[in-house]
Design a protein around this motif. Sequence first.
Motif, PDB file in Angstrom:
ATOM      1  N   ALA A  36     -34.941  23.575  -4.805  1.00 21.31           N
ATOM      2  CA  ALA A  36     -35.523  24.809  -5.346  1.00 21.31           C
ATOM      3  C   ALA A  36     -36.556  24.491  -6.420  1.00 21.31           C
ATOM      4  O   ALA A  36     -37.625  25.109  -6.457  1.00 21.31           O
ATOM      5  CB  ALA A  36     -34.422  25.711  -5.908  1.00 21.31           C
ATOM      6  N   LEU A  37     -36.256  23.535  -7.288  1.00 24.23           N
ATOM      7  CA  LEU A  37     -37.217  23.149  -8.331  1.00 24.23           C
ATOM      8  C   LEU A  37     -38.496  22.601  -7.704  1.00 24.23           C
ATOM      9  O   LEU A  37     -39.602  22.941  -8.143  1.00 24.23           O
ATOM     10  CB  LEU A  37     -36.598  22.127  -9.279  1.00 24.23           C
ATOM     11  CG  LEU A  37     -35.486  22.650 -10.186  1.00 24.23           C
ATOM     12  CD1 LEU A  37     -34.794  21.498 -10.905  1.00 24.23           C
ATOM     13  CD2 LEU A  37     -36.010  23.679 -11.169  1.00 24.23           C
ATOM     14  N   LEU A  38     -38.361  21.789  -6.681  1.00 29.26           N
ATOM     15  CA  LEU A  38     -39.527  21.243  -5.988  1.00 29.26           C
ATOM     16  C   LEU A  38     -40.344  22.372  -5.363  1.00 29.26           C
ATOM     17  O   LEU A  38     -41.570  22.417  -5.491  1.00 29.26           O
ATOM     18  CB  LEU A  38     -39.093  20.237  -4.920  1.00 29.26           C
ATOM     19  CG  LEU A  38     -40.207  19.631  -4.084  1.00 29.26           C
ATOM     20  CD1 LEU A  38     -41.201  18.866  -4.956  1.00 29.26           C
ATOM     21  CD2 LEU A  38     -39.618  18.721  -3.019  1.00 29.26           C
ATOM     22  N   ARG A  39     -39.678  23.316  -4.709  1.00 30.41           N
ATOM     23  CA  ARG A  39     -40.357  24.457  -4.081  1.00 30.41           C
ATOM     24  C   ARG A  39     -41.099  25.303  -5.124  1.00 30.41           C
ATOM     25  O   ARG A  39     -42.257  25.678  -4.929  1.00 30.41           O
ATOM     26  CB  ARG A  39     -39.330  25.308  -3.322  1.00 30.41           C
ATOM     27  CG  ARG A  39     -39.914  26.444  -2.535  1.00 30.41           C
ATOM     28  CD  ARG A  39     -38.870  27.253  -1.789  1.00 30.41           C
ATOM     29  NE  ARG A  39     -37.938  27.914  -2.700  1.00 30.41           N
ATOM     30  CZ  ARG A  39     -36.672  27.581  -2.882  1.00 30.41           C
ATOM     31  NH1 ARG A  39     -36.147  26.564  -2.233  1.00 30.41           N
ATOM     32  NH2 ARG A  39     -35.914  28.242  -3.728  1.00 30.41           N
ATOM     33  N   LEU A  40     -40.450  25.573  -6.240  1.00 30.16           N
ATOM     34  CA  LEU A  40     -41.071  26.369  -7.300  1.00 30.16           C
ATOM     35  C   LEU A  40     -42.276  25.646  -7.891  1.00 30.16           C
ATOM     36  O   LEU A  40     -43.290  26.271  -8.209  1.00 30.16           O
ATOM     37  CB  LEU A  40     -40.059  26.688  -8.403  1.00 30.16           C
ATOM     38  CG  LEU A  40     -38.907  27.613  -8.013  1.00 30.16           C
ATOM     39  CD1 LEU A  40     -37.892  27.712  -9.146  1.00 30.16           C
ATOM     40  CD2 LEU A  40     -39.411  28.980  -7.623  1.00 30.16           C
ATOM     41  N   GLU A  41     -42.172  24.338  -8.005  1.00 26.31           N
ATOM     42  CA  GLU A  41     -43.293  23.561  -8.532  1.00 26.31           C
ATOM     43  C   GLU A  41     -44.458  23.576  -7.539  1.00 26.31           C
ATOM     44  O   GLU A  41     -45.615  23.725  -7.924  1.00 26.31           O
ATOM     45  CB  GLU A  41     -42.857  22.129  -8.828  1.00 26.31           C
ATOM     46  CG  GLU A  41     -43.873  21.355  -9.615  1.00 26.31           C
ATOM     47  CD  GLU A  41     -43.332  20.053 -10.177  1.00 26.31           C
ATOM     48  OE1 GLU A  41     -44.025  19.479 -11.028  1.00 26.31           O
ATOM     49  OE2 GLU A  41     -42.233  19.613  -9.782  1.00 26.31           O
ATOM     50  N   GLN A  42     -44.159  23.449  -6.260  1.00 27.21           N
ATOM     51  CA  GLN A  42     -45.208  23.481  -5.234  1.00 27.21           C
ATOM     52  C   GLN A  42     -45.919  24.837  -5.193  1.00 27.21           C
ATOM     53  O   GLN A  42     -47.104  24.904  -4.886  1.00 27.21           O
ATOM     54  CB  GLN A  42     -44.626  23.143  -3.864  1.00 27.21           C
ATOM     55  CG  GLN A  42     -44.239  21.680  -3.741  1.00 27.21           C
ATOM     56  CD  GLN A  42     -43.468  21.376  -2.471  1.00 27.21           C
ATOM     57  OE1 GLN A  42     -42.908  22.250  -1.824  1.00 27.21           O
ATOM     58  NE2 GLN A  42     -43.435  20.102  -2.106  1.00 27.21           N
ATOM     59  N   LYS A  43     -45.204  25.893  -5.530  1.00 30.58           N
ATOM     60  CA  LYS A  43     -45.802  27.232  -5.574  1.00 30.58           C
ATOM     61  C   LYS A  43     -46.588  27.470  -6.859  1.00 30.58           C
ATOM     62  O   LYS A  43     -47.266  28.481  -7.001  1.00 30.58           O
ATOM     63  CB  LYS A  43     -44.710  28.304  -5.442  1.00 30.58           C
ATOM     64  CG  LYS A  43     -44.089  28.360  -4.065  1.00 30.58           C
ATOM     65  CD  LYS A  43     -43.032  29.442  -4.017  1.00 30.58           C
ATOM     66  CE  LYS A  43     -42.451  29.572  -2.623  1.00 30.58           C
ATOM     67  NZ  LYS A  43     -41.470  30.671  -2.532  1.00 30.58           N
ATOM     68  N   GLY A  44     -46.472  26.551  -7.811  1.00 36.31           N
ATOM     69  CA  GLY A  44     -47.189  26.698  -9.077  1.00 36.31           C
ATOM     70  C   GLY A  44     -46.478  27.601 -10.070  1.00 36.31           C
ATOM     71  O   GLY A  44     -47.075  28.006 -11.066  1.00 36.31           O
TER      72      GLY A  44
END
Length: 108
Positions: free
Chosen positions: A50-58
């Motif tokens: 989830a942290l990786l996904r949120l980071e990829q979304k900016g």
Amino acid sequence: MAEVPYGTLDLMVLQTLESMGAIHGYGIARRIEQAAEGILTLNQGTLYPALLRLEQKGWIRSEWGTSDNNRRAKYYAITKRGRKQLAAEAESWTRMNAVIARLLEGKA
């Protein structure tokens, strides 16, 4: 212990970062579990993707730092875009929660 309902983890992570500032992943998980008062637990297999996904979304950003116990840790912080997303998701969650409450009370 319950699993995190789909679609709510992003909201919980964003709100945690908004209220606590930059914090490492372990700290995010413990804060959410603390707020859940034993209703749910987070494991690394749930939180870190989830942290990786949120980071990829900016919506969040990360940087390496040193934790309180002198270990290398990745710290996460909410971004301006993340704050906008948090506001939108919180509003949506509030509306949906009201609908569910009305249905459960038999008023809908």
